[in-house]
Design a protein around this motif. Structure first.
Motif, mmCIF file in Angstrom:
data_model
loop_
_atom_site.group_PDB
_atom_site.id
_atom_site.type_symbol
_atom_site.label_atom_id
_atom_site.label_comp_id
_atom_site.label_asym_id
_atom_site.label_seq_id
_atom_site.Cartn_x
_atom_site.Cartn_y
_atom_site.Cartn_z
ATOM 1 N N ASP A 175 0.825 -1.226 0.000
ATOM 2 C CA ASP A 175 0.000 0.000 0.000
ATOM 3 C C ASP A 175 0.850 1.262 0.000
ATOM 4 O OD1 ASP A 175 -2.083 -1.747 0.181
ATOM 5 O OD2 ASP A 175 -2.447 -1.430 2.303
ATOM 6 N N ASP A 197 -0.029 1.509 -4.058
ATOM 7 C CA ASP A 197 -1.432 1.345 -3.713
ATOM 8 C C ASP A 197 -2.349 1.624 -4.910
ATOM 9 O OD1 ASP A 197 -3.124 0.863 -1.183
ATOM 10 O OD2 ASP A 197 -4.163 2.482 -2.237
ATOM 11 N N GLU A 231 -0.729 -2.430 -7.698
ATOM 12 C CA GLU A 231 -1.947 -3.089 -7.204
ATOM 13 C C GLU A 231 -3.172 -2.571 -7.932
ATOM 14 O OE1 GLU A 231 -2.451 -1.788 -3.155
ATOM 15 O OE2 GLU A 231 -1.333 -3.490 -2.408
HETATM 16 MG MG MG Z 1 -4.009 -1.721 -1.025
#
Ligand code: MG
Ligand code: C2E
Ligand code: MG
Ligand code: MG
Length: 280
Positions: A175, A197, A231
């Motif tokens: 993240d 993230d 991600e």
């Molecule tokens: Mg995440």
């Protein structure tokens, strides 16, 4: 496609929907028994590198007898608050390593660590004991931690990560960009990978600021000899752009939703042809 998206895929159940305190207490009590009742299971989301499978991230789910499948965001905070996370986390680690042993190839298994697990003493011993027990080579395990887990550059935190690193276990910073994002973390801790993230990936196509930030993180990571995973990649355009700036690995619904352990074999079989078509 419906079948592929999966049996047992986590629906978003939100405990705040439980109106009364009593109902919430009920959930809390059933959480305390969930481990013994074998209600937890793990889904695995593929991470790809250069059009090939790099590994799978283990994502915890709770199959509640009455409420159905509950996502981690809905129960992990409760488990943390009740001091259950070290035990649940230990289960995830062992289960994920066991299941990874049965995969058709030596893919990496990535396991998320909670703050509570990280802060309980003896983490490195517990991890290496689990690897020995299961027989998984350390270089197949990646531990994902968020900046909030580290919080401080204490001697203990640095020692823990260095010891894991010496054992051959890889550490990724999860993240990245959302919590504290102190660059000093990158200087002090031995991360192998930075995971950018989803917040910065979602609007890549339209937002020049996200593009600038992502490009900057990728360049910085590479200068520090670290790898980068994006991600939440959902569109071919995002994947194409990310690859054009040299982002090493991609993870997201474009490639696959989190899969049941039974679905991994089929995914691996199809990946060779389908990944090539999916990823520009
Ligand atoms: Mg995440
Ligand atoms: P995370 O580690 O950042 O995991 C990524 C989350 O994003 C997962 O949600 C995944 O299903 C979701 N995701 C992946 N690709 C996409 C996409 O393309 N679009 C969208 N909208 N979402 C995507 P999930 O499984 O609900 O997990 C949420 C968080 O719960 C995880 O975030 C992680 O921080 C935590 N978590 C999950 N399993 C564990 C665990 O075993 N232990 C601990 N401590 N935390 C866990
Ligand atoms: Mg993660
Ligand atoms: Mg993440």
């Amino acid at each position: 496609a419906a079948k592929k998206e999966g049996r047992g895929r986590a629906k978003s159940f939100d405990p705040s929907m439980l109106e009364s305190l009593e109902q919430r207490e009920l959930l809390r009590r059933s959480l305390r028994m969930a481990l013994a009742q074998q209600q937890f299971f793990i889904e695995y989301q593929p991470i790809v590198e250069s059009g090939r499978i790099f590994g799978f991230e283990a994502l915890l789910r709770w199959r509640h007898p009455l409420l159905g499948t509950i996502t981690p965001a809905a129960f992990i905070p409760m488990a943390e608050a009740d001091g259950l996370m070290p035990e649940i986390g230990a289960w995830v680690l062992e289960q994920a390593c066991r299941e990874a042993m049965k995969w058709p190839q030596n893919y990496t298994v990535a396991v998320n660590l909670s703050a509570a697990e990280f802060l309980t003493s003896g983490l490195t011993d517990r991890v290496s004991h689990t690897l020995d027990l299961v027989g998984l080579p350390p270089d197949r395990l990646e531990l994902e931690i968020t900046e909030s887990v580290l919080l401080e550059r204490t001697v203990n935190n640095i020692d823990t990560l260095n010891t894991l690193n010496v054992l051959g276990i890889r550490i990724s910073l999860d993240d990245f960009g959302t919590d504290y994002s102190s660059l000093s973390y990158l200087k002090t801790f031995p991360f192998d990978t930075i995971k950018i993230d989803r917040y910065f990936i979602t609007d890549l196509e339209s937002d020049l600021k996200s593009q600038a930030i992502v490009r900057c993180i990728v360049n910085l990571a590479h200068d520090l000899q670290m790898r980068v995973t994006a991600e939440g990649v959902e569109t071919p355009e995002q994947a194409k752009w990310l690859r054009s700036i040299g982002c090493d690995r991609l993870q997201g619904y474009l490639i696959s939703r989190p899969l049941s352990v039974e679905a991994i074999g089929e995914f691996v079989t199809q990946a060779e042809t389908s990944l090539g078509q999916m990823l520009p």
